[in-house]
Design a protein around this motif. Structure first.
Motif, short mmCIF file in Angstrom:
data_model
loop_
_atom_site.label_atom_id
_atom_site.label_comp_id
_atom_site.label_asym_id
_atom_site.label_seq_id
_atom_site.Cartn_x
_atom_site.Cartn_y
_atom_site.Cartn_z
N VAL A 11 0.84 -1.13 -0.08
CA VAL A 11 0.13 -0.01 0.23
C VAL A 11 0.94 1.38 -0.16
O VAL A 11 1.48 1.61 0.98
CB VAL A 11 -1.21 0.06 1.30
CG1 VAL A 11 -1.89 1.26 0.99
CG2 VAL A 11 -1.70 -1.21 1.27
N PRO A 12 1.14 2.01 -1.16
CA PRO A 12 1.84 3.00 -1.23
C PRO A 12 1.23 4.28 -0.81
O PRO A 12 -0.07 4.56 -0.97
CB PRO A 12 2.18 3.20 -2.64
CG PRO A 12 1.06 2.65 -3.44
CD PRO A 12 0.36 1.57 -2.39
N SER A 13 1.76 5.12 -0.05
CA SER A 13 1.37 6.55 0.24
C SER A 13 2.45 7.70 0.44
O SER A 13 3.47 7.30 0.61
CB SER A 13 0.89 6.40 1.96
OG SER A 13 1.73 6.09 2.87
N GLY A 14 1.99 8.84 -0.19
CA GLY A 14 2.90 9.98 -0.37
C GLY A 14 2.25 11.23 0.37
O GLY A 14 1.76 11.40 1.35
N ALA A 15 2.43 12.24 -0.45
CA ALA A 15 2.18 13.56 -0.19
C ALA A 15 2.16 14.49 -1.20
O ALA A 15 2.67 14.16 -2.42
CB ALA A 15 2.97 14.35 0.74
N VAL A 16 1.37 15.60 -1.22
CA VAL A 16 1.57 16.69 -2.13
C VAL A 16 1.86 18.07 -1.65
O VAL A 16 1.09 18.62 -0.72
CB VAL A 16 0.11 17.03 -3.01
CG1 VAL A 16 0.10 18.04 -3.85
CG2 VAL A 16 -0.08 15.67 -3.88
N GLU A 17 3.03 18.28 -1.71
CA GLU A 17 3.84 19.33 -0.83
C GLU A 17 4.71 20.25 -1.69
O GLU A 17 5.42 19.54 -2.46
CB GLU A 17 3.93 18.96 0.64
CG GLU A 17 5.11 17.97 0.59
CD GLU A 17 5.58 17.36 1.96
OE1 GLU A 17 4.43 17.34 2.69
OE2 GLU A 17 6.57 16.91 2.15
N VAL A 18 5.25 21.25 -0.89
CA VAL A 18 6.50 21.98 -1.35
C VAL A 18 7.71 21.00 -1.15
O VAL A 18 7.89 20.30 -0.33
CB VAL A 18 6.81 23.03 -0.29
CG1 VAL A 18 6.86 22.54 0.96
CG2 VAL A 18 8.16 23.84 -0.71
N TYR A 19 8.35 21.03 -2.41
CA TYR A 19 9.31 20.28 -2.51
C TYR A 19 10.56 21.12 -3.23
O TYR A 19 11.15 20.41 -4.24
CB TYR A 19 9.14 19.06 -3.31
CG TYR A 19 9.50 17.65 -2.50
CD1 TYR A 19 10.78 17.16 -2.89
CD2 TYR A 19 8.66 17.30 -1.52
CE1 TYR A 19 11.24 15.99 -2.18
CE2 TYR A 19 9.11 16.12 -0.98
CZ TYR A 19 10.33 15.43 -1.31
OH TYR A 19 10.78 14.25 -0.53
N GLY A 20 10.54 22.32 -2.95
CA GLY A 20 11.99 23.16 -3.61
C GLY A 20 10.97 23.41 -5.13
O GLY A 20 10.06 23.12 -5.45
N PRO A 21 11.67 24.51 -5.39
CA PRO A 21 11.44 25.17 -6.84
C PRO A 21 11.51 24.44 -7.97
O PRO A 21 11.31 24.27 -9.07
CB PRO A 21 12.21 26.31 -6.87
CG PRO A 21 13.28 26.30 -6.10
CD PRO A 21 12.84 25.42 -4.91
N LEU B 3 -2.59 4.18 -5.03
CA LEU B 3 -1.82 5.14 -3.92
C LEU B 3 -2.48 5.83 -3.23
O LEU B 3 -3.61 6.22 -3.80
CB LEU B 3 -0.83 6.19 -5.16
CG LEU B 3 -0.29 7.32 -4.55
CD1 LEU B 3 0.98 6.96 -3.83
CD2 LEU B 3 -0.01 8.10 -5.59
N VAL B 4 -2.35 6.26 -2.08
CA VAL B 4 -2.77 7.18 -1.25
C VAL B 4 -2.08 8.43 -1.45
O VAL B 4 -0.98 8.59 -0.85
CB VAL B 4 -2.77 6.93 0.17
CG1 VAL B 4 -3.41 7.81 1.10
CG2 VAL B 4 -3.66 5.51 0.18
N PRO B 5 -2.52 9.51 -2.25
CA PRO B 5 -1.63 10.49 -2.84
C PRO B 5 -1.47 11.57 -1.80
O PRO B 5 -0.38 12.46 -1.95
CB PRO B 5 -2.34 10.86 -4.13
CG PRO B 5 -3.82 10.71 -3.95
CD PRO B 5 -3.92 9.51 -2.93
N VAL B 6 -2.27 12.08 -0.89
CA VAL B 6 -2.40 13.15 -0.17
C VAL B 6 -2.15 12.67 1.28
O VAL B 6 -2.98 12.04 1.86
CB VAL B 6 -3.50 14.13 -0.32
CG1 VAL B 6 -3.36 15.40 0.66
CG2 VAL B 6 -3.75 14.49 -1.81
N GLY B 7 -1.18 13.24 1.98
CA GLY B 7 -0.95 12.96 3.54
C GLY B 7 -1.12 14.09 4.36
O GLY B 7 -1.81 15.22 3.93
#
Length: 261
Positions: A37-47, A76-80
């Protein structure tokens, strides 16, 4: 390997690509396959990196591990939970309770169809404790076997000698993170020159939590040295880490000869 090519190359592991009777057959076996079960995030990761960097990596690593272990890869669980990074535009976050409920719902659905071995491939630090809580409940209530891979800390441990060193190797969007994205999808990475940033002192010394905005620590969202990253480092990190995850999973779940079934 580009992300689209990655999807085509190992699409046979994707849970959502199977029909209901395929899943019924696999879950009904005396030894159902391992589910990742993959999980991640949608967030600032530099420019220089996309907001979905964590999610891109989570899905890519999970598919590679699933292919090697003859396992299934859940959607995928894309937003954390990324509330501490909301000072930078584009970041998305969900409340901890919402993440836990959603993640646990997916896991309990898998349990209902007979899958009793779950490997959580997680690329976002904000999700770690929430997944721990879900795993412990499932183990206690359902008798599952579970294991979580905290990807960035794990990758640094197994491939530390590939990095140039420094206190922020596992910082945000630095050498490690940028190398892995270059290893997966170099076309998604913008120029890294002139972006290196290490704060003076340690904003979060061990044993002390300072509740400050992330932007007050790093205006760019970078902690580390993306200029030291390379696609070759990324490919080696991915290969080493995937191999070690497969070995650890085989031991933990009692898999035979590296098989997830």
């Amino acid at each position: 390997m580009k992300l689209d090519d990655d999807r085509t190359a190992i699409k046979g592991v994707d849970y959502g690509a199977f029909s209901w009777d395929d899943i019924s057959e696999r879950g009904g076996r005396s030894e159902p396959p391992l589910v990742i079960v993959p999980s991640g995030a949608v967030e600032v990761y530099g420019p220089h990196l996309p907001l979905a960097s964590d999610s891109i990596v989570a899905e890519g690593i999970a598919r590679r591990v699933a292919e090697r272990l003859d396992a299934l890869c859940a959607p995928l669980v894309p937003v954390g939970y990324s509330l501490d990074l909301m000072s930078h535009p584009g970041t998305l976050t969900v409340p901890p309770a919402a993440f836990e409920a959603y993640f646990e719902g997916i896991c309990r659905s898998l349990v209902g169809w007979g899958f009793t071995s779950l490997l959580f491939l997680n690329t976002h630090a904000g999700n770690v404790a929430l997944i721990d809580a879900v795993a412990l409940r499932l183990i206690d209530e359902c008798g599952l076997r579970c294991m979580q891979v905290d990807w960035w800390r794990y990758a640094n441990r197994v491939a530390a000698n590939l990095m140039s060193g420094g206190p922020w190797v596992v910082g945000h969007a630095g050498e490690l993170g940028t190398s892995v994205l270059l290893g997966f999808s170099p076309e998604l990475v913008k120029t890294t020159q002139g972006l290196d940033f290490e704060p003076e002192g340690d904003p979060w010394p061990s044993g002390l939590e300072r509740y400050v905005t992330y932007r007050s620590v790093t205006e760019s969202g970078i902690l580390g040295s993306p200029s030291l990253a390379s696609a070759e480092k990324g490919r080696q990190i991915i290969e080493r880490a995937v191999g070690q995850i497969c070995s650890d999973a085989a031991e933990h779940f009692g898999l035979q000869s590296g098989s997830g079934r």
